[in-house]
Scaffold this active site. Structure first.
Site, PDB file in Angstrom:
ATOM      1  N   GLU A  36       0.856  -1.190   0.000  1.00 42.12           N
ATOM      2  CA  GLU A  36       0.000   0.000   0.000  1.00 42.12           C
ATOM      3  C   GLU A  36       0.895   1.243   0.000  1.00 42.12           C
ATOM      4  O   GLU A  36       1.822   1.350   0.799  1.00 42.12           O
ATOM      5  CB  GLU A  36      -0.913  -0.028   1.243  1.00 42.12           C
ATOM      6  N   LEU A  41      -3.617   2.013   6.252  1.00 42.47           N
ATOM      7  CA  LEU A  41      -4.554   1.206   5.465  1.00 42.47           C
ATOM      8  C   LEU A  41      -5.903   1.936   5.386  1.00 42.47           C
ATOM      9  O   LEU A  41      -6.159   2.889   6.105  1.00 42.47           O
ATOM     10  CB  LEU A  41      -4.731  -0.171   6.106  1.00 42.47           C
ATOM     11  N   LYS A  54     -18.581  11.250   5.971  1.00 42.37           N
ATOM     12  CA  LYS A  54     -19.729  10.946   6.824  1.00 42.37           C
ATOM     13  C   LYS A  54     -19.593  11.618   8.190  1.00 42.37           C
ATOM     14  O   LYS A  54     -20.591  12.031   8.787  1.00 42.37           O
ATOM     15  CB  LYS A  54     -19.913   9.435   6.998  1.00 42.37           C
ATOM     16  N   GLY A 117       3.814   0.072  -5.551  1.00 42.36           N
ATOM     17  CA  GLY A 117       4.236  -1.155  -6.223  1.00 42.36           C
ATOM     18  C   GLY A 117       3.933  -1.134  -7.709  1.00 42.36           C
ATOM     19  O   GLY A 117       2.943  -0.524  -8.138  1.00 42.36           O
ATOM     20  N   GLY A 180     -23.081  15.268  -8.917  1.00 41.70           N
ATOM     21  CA  GLY A 180     -23.170  13.830  -8.630  1.00 41.70           C
ATOM     22  C   GLY A 180     -23.091  13.592  -7.135  1.00 41.70           C
ATOM     23  O   GLY A 180     -23.324  14.508  -6.325  1.00 41.70           O
ATOM     24  N   ILE A 182     -20.531  12.849  -4.985  1.00 37.44           N
ATOM     25  CA  ILE A 182     -19.513  13.541  -4.193  1.00 37.44           C
ATOM     26  C   ILE A 182     -19.820  15.028  -4.107  1.00 37.44           C
ATOM     27  O   ILE A 182     -19.773  15.631  -3.026  1.00 37.44           O
ATOM     28  CB  ILE A 182     -18.099  13.321  -4.795  1.00 37.44           C
ATOM     29  N   VAL A 235     -18.710  24.677 -16.758  1.00 44.46           N
ATOM     30  CA  VAL A 235     -17.726  25.741 -16.579  1.00 44.46           C
ATOM     31  C   VAL A 235     -16.895  25.819 -17.858  1.00 44.46           C
ATOM     32  O   VAL A 235     -16.354  24.822 -18.306  1.00 44.46           O
ATOM     33  CB  VAL A 235     -16.815  25.422 -15.372  1.00 44.46           C
ATOM     34  N   ALA A 266     -15.894  17.881  -8.676  1.00 45.24           N
ATOM     35  CA  ALA A 266     -16.288  16.484  -8.410  1.00 45.24           C
ATOM     36  C   ALA A 266     -17.028  15.974  -9.631  1.00 45.24           C
ATOM     37  O   ALA A 266     -18.250  15.858  -9.641  1.00 45.24           O
ATOM     38  CB  ALA A 266     -17.168  16.414  -7.167  1.00 45.24           C
ATOM     39  N   HIS A 441     -43.410  -0.477  14.540  1.00 45.28           N
ATOM     40  CA  HIS A 441     -44.110   0.801  14.424  1.00 45.28           C
ATOM     41  C   HIS A 441     -43.771   1.658  15.634  1.00 45.28           C
ATOM     42  O   HIS A 441     -43.753   1.147  16.740  1.00 45.28           O
ATOM     43  CB  HIS A 441     -45.620   0.566  14.373  1.00 45.28           C
TER      44      HIS A 441
HETATM   45  P1  NAD Z   1     -20.380  11.132 -10.464  1.00 45.17           P
HETATM   46  O1  NAD Z   1     -20.151  10.527 -11.775  1.00 45.17           O
HETATM   47  O2  NAD Z   1     -21.340  10.538  -9.500  1.00 45.17           O
HETATM   48  O3  NAD Z   1     -20.825  12.651 -10.654  1.00 45.17           O
HETATM   49  C1  NAD Z   1     -20.121  13.563 -11.452  1.00 45.17           C
HETATM   50  C2  NAD Z   1     -21.096  14.611 -11.931  1.00 45.17           C
HETATM   51  O4  NAD Z   1     -20.373  15.623 -12.590  1.00 45.17           O
HETATM   52  C3  NAD Z   1     -22.112  14.048 -12.917  1.00 45.17           C
HETATM   53  O5  NAD Z   1     -23.373  14.442 -12.461  1.00 45.17           O
HETATM   54  C4  NAD Z   1     -21.724  14.708 -14.232  1.00 45.17           C
HETATM   55  O6  NAD Z   1     -22.822  14.931 -15.051  1.00 45.17           O
HETATM   56  C5  NAD Z   1     -21.105  16.001 -13.746  1.00 45.17           C
HETATM   57  N1  NAD Z   1     -20.147  16.611 -14.651  1.00 45.17           N
HETATM   58  C6  NAD Z   1     -19.208  16.005 -15.416  1.00 45.17           C
HETATM   59  N2  NAD Z   1     -18.473  16.936 -16.083  1.00 45.17           N
HETATM   60  C7  NAD Z   1     -18.967  18.140 -15.734  1.00 45.17           C
HETATM   61  C8  NAD Z   1     -18.643  19.478 -16.075  1.00 45.17           C
HETATM   62  N3  NAD Z   1     -17.666  19.756 -16.919  1.00 45.17           N
HETATM   63  N4  NAD Z   1     -19.355  20.486 -15.529  1.00 45.17           N
HETATM   64  C9  NAD Z   1     -20.369  20.206 -14.665  1.00 45.17           C
HETATM   65  N5  NAD Z   1     -20.716  18.959 -14.301  1.00 45.17           N
HETATM   66  C10 NAD Z   1     -20.018  17.947 -14.822  1.00 45.17           C
HETATM   67  O7  NAD Z   1     -18.936  11.290  -9.828  1.00 45.17           O
HETATM   68  P2  NAD Z   1     -18.483  11.745  -8.376  1.00 45.17           P
HETATM   69  O8  NAD Z   1     -19.587  12.407  -7.637  1.00 45.17           O
HETATM   70  O9  NAD Z   1     -17.215  12.504  -8.604  1.00 45.17           O
HETATM   71  O10 NAD Z   1     -18.187  10.359  -7.705  1.00 45.17           O
HETATM   72  C11 NAD Z   1     -17.195   9.512  -8.256  1.00 45.17           C
HETATM   73  C12 NAD Z   1     -17.419   8.072  -7.896  1.00 45.17           C
HETATM   74  O11 NAD Z   1     -17.304   7.866  -6.525  1.00 45.17           O
HETATM   75  C13 NAD Z   1     -18.760   7.556  -8.341  1.00 45.17           C
HETATM   76  O12 NAD Z   1     -18.557   6.308  -8.969  1.00 45.17           O
HETATM   77  C14 NAD Z   1     -19.513   7.371  -7.073  1.00 45.17           C
HETATM   78  O13 NAD Z   1     -20.367   6.252  -7.142  1.00 45.17           O
HETATM   79  C15 NAD Z   1     -18.415   7.153  -6.045  1.00 45.17           C
HETATM   80  N6  NAD Z   1     -18.813   7.694  -4.762  1.00 45.17           N
HETATM   81  C16 NAD Z   1     -19.882   7.197  -4.129  1.00 45.17           C
HETATM   82  C17 NAD Z   1     -20.290   7.721  -2.931  1.00 45.17           C
HETATM   83  C18 NAD Z   1     -21.477   7.140  -2.239  1.00 45.17           C
HETATM   84  O14 NAD Z   1     -21.895   6.050  -2.593  1.00 45.17           O
HETATM   85  N7  NAD Z   1     -22.054   7.808  -1.273  1.00 45.17           N
HETATM   86  C19 NAD Z   1     -19.643   8.796  -2.385  1.00 45.17           C
HETATM   87  C20 NAD Z   1     -18.574   9.299  -3.052  1.00 45.17           C
HETATM   88  C21 NAD Z   1     -18.173   8.742  -4.249  1.00 45.17           C
END
Ligand code: NAD
Length: 469
Positions: A36, A41, A54, A117, A180, A182, A235, A266, A441
Site C-alpha cells: 500500500e 490502510l 460521513k 508497487g 453527482g 460527491i 464551466v 467532483a 411501528h
Molecule cells: P459522479 O459521476 O457521481 O458525478 C459527477 C457529476 O459531474 C455528474 O453528475 C456529471 O454529469 C457532472 N459533470 C461532469 N463533467 C462536468 C462538467 N464539466 N461540468 C459540470 N458537471 C459535470 O462522480 P463523483 O460524484 O465525482 O463520484 C465519483 C465516484 O465515486 C462515483 O462512482 C460514485 O459512485 C463514487 N462515490 C460514491 C459515494 C457514495 O456512494 N455515497 C460517495 C462518493 C463517491
C-alpha cells in the site's frame, strides 16, 4: 532496499477491497503480503472519502436539526463552529479506524509493505524504495482517482474531494462543479457550515442516473438553501485571481461571470489501472484504465485477480469489499464467484437518496417491463415526527413473476433503510413477503412494507380504493 519477499498472495492496494481480500485470504491460511502506497490502510474510503465525509455530514445534519428545532419552540441561537476542533475530531476518527485496521493486519500476521508497487513480471512486483515481492497469485485493488477538469488552473482554492475534506476553511462563496454523489455530499457539508453554495451540473438534473421522483425532494430542499443550482450548464473557464476564482459558465442556466472564494471539482473518478506495470505481468488494461475480470474476479492472467473501482462501475467500497472476498476465496482454492444480484447505492445528502436493483430510469432506457408502487412519507407518522414528510419509498416489481426488482428511497436514513430491500431482492422476495413481514411501528422501515402493501392492494395507511399508488 534490495530485500526480496516470497509470498503466496500479493494484494496490491490497501483500500476496502484490498484489505478485505488480504484479511480473508490470511484467515483461509495463505501467506499474504499487502503493498500500500499510503502510510495507513483504508484507502481513499477511510482516509479521504466515505468516512471523513460521513463524519462531516453528521456535523452538518446536527446543525440542520438544531436549526429546525426552532419550529418546535426550541432555540439554540446561532452555532459557533470551531473548525480546528471539528477537523481534529474527524482526523481522530480516521486515525482510530486506520489504527484498528493495522491491528487487525498484525493479528493475522499479514506482511504490510508501505510503498508504491509496480509489476515487473507475471510473478514479481517491485516496490519503489522497497523490496521485491515474488508471488504465486496476486489481487489488484488499486482503486481510482478524481477526474481533473482540463483548463482549470493549479490553485489551492480549486479543490478535489480530498482537499475539500481536509476542511482548511469555510469559503464565503463555494462553487461545486458536478452535481453527482460527491459534489452533493460535500455541498451538504459546506452549506451547513455556512458557505453560500452554487452547484453547476452538466446534465439536466442533480444525481443523474437516479430516478427523478427520488431526486425531487433533494432538489426542493437545496433550492431553498443554496445560492444557485445551475443544471444543463458547464464551466467554460476559471481564472485564479487575488480576489477569488473568476468563472465563466455556458449552458441552459448559465449565470454571467462569477467570482468564488473556492471551487470544488467532483466530476467523476477514473480507475488506476495504468501505471502499475500491468503489461509486464501480461494483464490487459483498457484505454480508460479498467481491468476486465470474469465472475471469479480473474483477469486474463489466471493467477492475477482484480477487484473494486479498477474493474468497473459502480465505484463503491461495499462492492470492492464483496469482490475482495470472492477473489481471496478463489485464490485459496474455494468454490466462490461473484453472483451478487444487486449493489445498493446511497447519496448521503440531506435528505439521503438510496436505490438498489432496477431503477425506472434504467427500465425505461432498456425496455424492461415493470410495475411500481410507492408510499409517500407524508403519511408516515415517524417521518412527520422527525419533521421530514418529504420522503418517498418506491418499489419496482416484475409483472410476470412478481419478484421485487428494485427499490428507491429518499428521506433521512434512506441509506440504512435500503439494506432491507437489498436482502429482499437477493432472497427473491415478492412484495407480499415484505408486506406480510411485521415491521416495527413507528419506524421509517414501515415505508417499505407500506409500498409493498400498496402494490398488493392491502394498504390501509392511505385510501387507494384498491388501486396501486
Ligand atoms: P459522479 O459521476 O457521481 O458525478 C459527477 C457529476 O459531474 C455528474 O453528475 C456529471 O454529469 C457532472 N459533470 C461532469 N463533467 C462536468 C462538467 N464539466 N461540468 C459540470 N458537471 C459535470 O462522480 P463523483 O460524484 O465525482 O463520484 C465519483 C465516484 O465515486 C462515483 O462512482 C460514485 O459512485 C463514487 N462515490 C460514491 C459515494 C457514495 O456512494 N455515497 C460517495 C462518493 C463517491
Amino acid at each position: 532496499m534490495g530485500d526480496v519477499i516470497d509470498t503466496e498472495l500479493l494484494v496490491l492496494g490497501g483500500g476496502p477491497g484490498g484489505y478485505t481480500a488480504a484479511f480473508r485470504a490470511a484467515d483461509l491460511g495463505l501467506s499474504v503480503t499487502l503493498v500500500e502506497a499510503r502510510e495507513t490502510l483504508g484507502g481513499v474510503c477511510l482516509n479521504l472519502g466515505c468516512i471523513p465525509s460521513k463524519a462531516l455530514l453528521h456535523a452538518a445534519r446536527s446543525l440542520e436539526d438544531a436549526r429546525a428545532l426552532s419550529e418546535l419552540g426550541i432555540e439554540f441561537g446561532e452555532p459557533r463552529i470551531c473548525l480546528d476542533k471539528l477537523r481534529t475530531w474527524k482526523e481522530a476518527l480516521v486515525a482510530k479506524l486506520s489504527g484498528g485496521l493495522a491491528g487487525l493486519a498484525r493479528r493475522r500476521k499479514l506482511r504490510v509493505v508501505t510503498g508504491r508497487g509496480a509489476f515487473t513480471g507475471p510473478n514479481r512486483l517491485a516496490v519503489a524504495d522497497g523490496p521485491t515481492v515474488n508471488f504465486k497469485q496476486a489481487i489488484v485493488a488499486v482503486g481510482s482517482h478524481p477526474v481533473r477538469l482540463p483548463g482549470l488552473p493549479e490553485d489551492p482554492r480549486i479543490m478535489d474531494s480530498s482537499a475539500a475534506l481536509a476542511l482548511k476553511d469555510v469559503p464565503g462563496r463555494l462553487l461545486v462543479v458536478g452535481g453527482g454523489v460527491i459534489g452533493m455530499e460535500l455541498a451538504t457539508v459546506y452549506a451547513a457550515l455556512g458557505a453560500r453554495v452554487t452547484v453547476v451540473e452538466l446534465t439536466e438534473g442533480l444525481l443523474p442516473g437516479c430516478d427523478r421522483d427520488l431526486v425531487k425532494p433533494l432538489e426542493a430542499r437545496v433550492a431553498g438553501r443554496y445560492e444557485a443550482i445551475l443544471t444543463g450548464t458547464r464551466v467554460v473557464s476559471a481564472q485564479a485571481r487575488e480576489d477569488g476564482v473568476h468563472v465563466i459558465f455556458e449552458g441552459a442556466s448559465a449565470a454571467g461571470p462569477q467570482v468564488y472564494d473556492a471551487v470544488l471539482v467532483a466530476v467523476g473518478r477514473r480507475p488506476n489501472g495504468a501505471g502499475i506495470g500491468a503489461e509486464r505481468a501480461g494483464v490487459q488494461v483498457d484505454e480508460r484504465g479498467f481491468i476486465a475480470v470474469d465472475a471469479r474476479q480473474r483477469t486474463n492472467v489466471p493467477h492475477i485477480f482484480a477487484i473494486g473501482d479498477v474493474v468497473g462501475e459502480p465505484m463503491l467500497a461495499h462492492k470492492a469489499a464483496y469482490e475482495g472476498k470472492v477473489a481471496a476465496e478463489v485464490a485459496a482454492g474455494r468454490k466462490a464467484g461473484n453472483d451478487a444480484k444487486v449493489i445498493p447505492a446511497v447519496a448521503y445528502t440531506d435528505p439521503e437518496v438510496a436505490w438498489v436493483g432496477l431503477t425506472e430510469t434504467a427500465a425505461r432506457r432498456d425496455g424492461v417491463a415493470y410495475e411500481s408502487a410507492s408510499f409517500p412519507w407524508a403519511a408516515s407518522g415517524r417521518a412527520l415526527s422527525l419533521g421530514r414528510g418529504e420522503g418517498l419509498t418506491k418499489i419496482l416489481v416484475d409483472p410476470r413473476t412478481h419478484a421485487l426488482l428494485g427499490v428507491g428511497m429518499v428521506g433521512p436514513q434512506a441509506g440504512d433503510l435500503i439494506a432491507e430491500a437489498a436482502l429482499a431482492i437477493e432472497m427473491g422476495a415478492e412484495p407480499g413477503d415484505i408486506a406480510l413481514t411485521i415491521h416495527p411501528h413507528p419506524t421509517l422501515s414501515e415505508t417499505l412494507a407500506f409500498a409493498a402493501e400498496a402494490y398488493e392492494g392491502t394498504l390501509t395507511e392511505l385510501y387507494l380504493n384498491g388501486k396501486k399508488s
